[in-house]
Design a protein around this motif. Structure first.
Motif, PDB file in Angstrom:
ATOM      1  N   HIS A 270       0.811  -1.125  -0.055  1.00 21.57           N
ATOM      2  CA  HIS A 270      -0.251   0.077   0.047  1.00 21.57           C
ATOM      3  C   HIS A 270       0.913   1.373  -0.089  1.00 21.57           C
ATOM      4  CE1 HIS A 270      -3.654  -2.031   0.759  1.00 21.57           C
ATOM      5  NE2 HIS A 270      -3.111  -2.945   1.577  1.00 21.57           N
TER       6      HIS A 270
ATOM      7  N   CYS B  89      -4.052   6.107  -0.225  1.00 19.46           N
ATOM      8  CA  CYS B  89      -2.934   4.903  -0.717  1.00 19.46           C
ATOM      9  C   CYS B  89      -2.939   5.304  -2.069  1.00 19.46           C
ATOM     10  CB  CYS B  89      -3.911   3.574  -0.563  1.00 19.46           C
ATOM     11  SG  CYS B  89      -2.928   2.483  -1.188  1.00 19.46           S
TER      12      CYS B  89
ATOM     13  N   GLU C 148      -0.346   3.298  -4.047  1.00 19.68           N
ATOM     14  CA  GLU C 148      -0.335   2.248  -4.759  1.00 19.68           C
ATOM     15  C   GLU C 148      -1.277   1.546  -4.899  1.00 19.68           C
ATOM     16  OE1 GLU C 148       3.105   1.133  -5.611  1.00 19.68           O
ATOM     17  OE2 GLU C 148       4.028   2.751  -4.387  1.00 19.68           O
ATOM     18  N   TYR C 149      -1.246   0.936  -6.242  1.00 17.55           N
ATOM     19  CA  TYR C 149      -2.551   0.255  -6.694  1.00 17.55           C
ATOM     20  C   TYR C 149      -2.780  -1.200  -5.655  1.00 17.55           C
ATOM     21  CZ  TYR C 149      -6.278  -2.198  -9.180  1.00 17.55           C
ATOM     22  OH  TYR C 149      -7.412  -3.009  -9.264  1.00 17.55           O
ATOM     23  N   CYS C 150      -3.841  -1.288  -5.119  1.00 10.84           N
ATOM     24  CA  CYS C 150      -3.784  -2.655  -4.060  1.00 10.84           C
ATOM     25  C   CYS C 150      -4.972  -3.614  -4.319  1.00 10.84           C
ATOM     26  CB  CYS C 150      -3.652  -1.935  -2.796  1.00 10.84           C
ATOM     27  SG  CYS C 150      -4.776  -0.952  -2.287  1.00 10.84           S
TER      28      CYS C 150
ATOM     29  N   HIS D   9      -8.918   0.022  -4.141  1.00 10.75           N
ATOM     30  CA  HIS D   9      -7.843   1.137  -3.877  1.00 10.75           C
ATOM     31  C   HIS D   9      -8.252   2.539  -4.025  1.00 10.75           C
ATOM     32  CE1 HIS D   9      -4.089   3.202  -4.836  1.00 10.75           C
ATOM     33  NE2 HIS D   9      -4.745   3.557  -5.885  1.00 10.75           N
TER      34      HIS D   9
ATOM     35  N   MET E  90      -9.321   3.890  -0.633  1.00 11.70           N
ATOM     36  CA  MET E  90      -8.815   3.694   0.543  1.00 11.70           C
ATOM     37  C   MET E  90      -8.211   5.205   0.820  1.00 11.70           C
ATOM     38  SD  MET E  90      -5.813   0.826   1.189  1.00 11.70           S
ATOM     39  CE  MET E  90      -4.517   1.108   2.699  1.00 11.70           C
TER      40      MET E  90
HETATM   41 CU1  CUA Z   1      -3.972   0.435  -0.477  1.00 11.10          CU
HETATM   42 CU2  CUA Z   1      -4.064   1.184  -2.928  1.00 11.10          CU
END
Ligand code: CUA
Length: 155
Positions: A102, A137, A139-141, A145, A148
């Motif tokens: 993340h 966040c 970062e692609y999670c 996402h 987030m």
């Molecule tokens: Cu956690 Cu994007």
């Protein structure tokens, strides 16, 4: 075997470009701290909830105008998810991820960190201006996402 002059020149240019990009990458990694996390404290990502300090996430006053925020990131939320500190506080974030990579970016500050499972990410910031700071966040999670996010309230 004798190379043609033109081939020789292109060979030298090719090797030069490779060498140059290695120098640039190396410089960014070591001098500017852009390398993937290494040498950081590690944690067993399967046992986040049993490992100090993540067995007790939250906001802790550790000194005058000084706070530690112990935070767990997971798809797709931050724990704790509401943070409030007084103006002028220095906040030491101690973070890890429970699942995937993340990001922890705080709008209006220079905070922009990657939080990786198995690693403990530490970052400090002094909040001199009151306001609501949006935490994202970056970062692609996964599918959640975009949702987030949380806030840090400074007042
Ligand atoms: Cu956690 Cu994007």
């Amino acid at each position: 075997m004798k190379l043609h002059r033109a081939e020789e020149i292109w060979l030298i240019i090719g090797i030069g470009i490779i060498a140059l990009s290695m120098v640039i990458t190396g410089y960014q990694a070591f001098a500017q701290g852009m390398a993937p996390p290494s040498g950081m404290e590690t944690i067993d990502p399967q046992k986040v909830d049993q490992t100090t300090p993540f067995d007790n996430p939250g906001i802790f006053e550790i000194g005058e105008n000084e706070y530690e925020v112990v935070m767990i990131l997971q798809a797709f939320s931050f724990t704790p998810n509401e943070i409030e500190v007084p103006v002028g506080s220095t906040v030491h974030f101690t973070m890890t991820s429970r699942d995937v990579v993340h990001g922890f970016q705080v709008a209006g500050t220079n905070i922009n960190a990657m939080v990786t499972p198995g690693h403990i990410q530490k970052i400090s910031q002094t909040f001199d201006k009151p306001g609501e700071y949006l935490v994202l966040c970056n970062e692609y999670c996964g599918v959640g996402h975009q949702m987030m996010s949380t806030t840090i309230t400074v007042k």
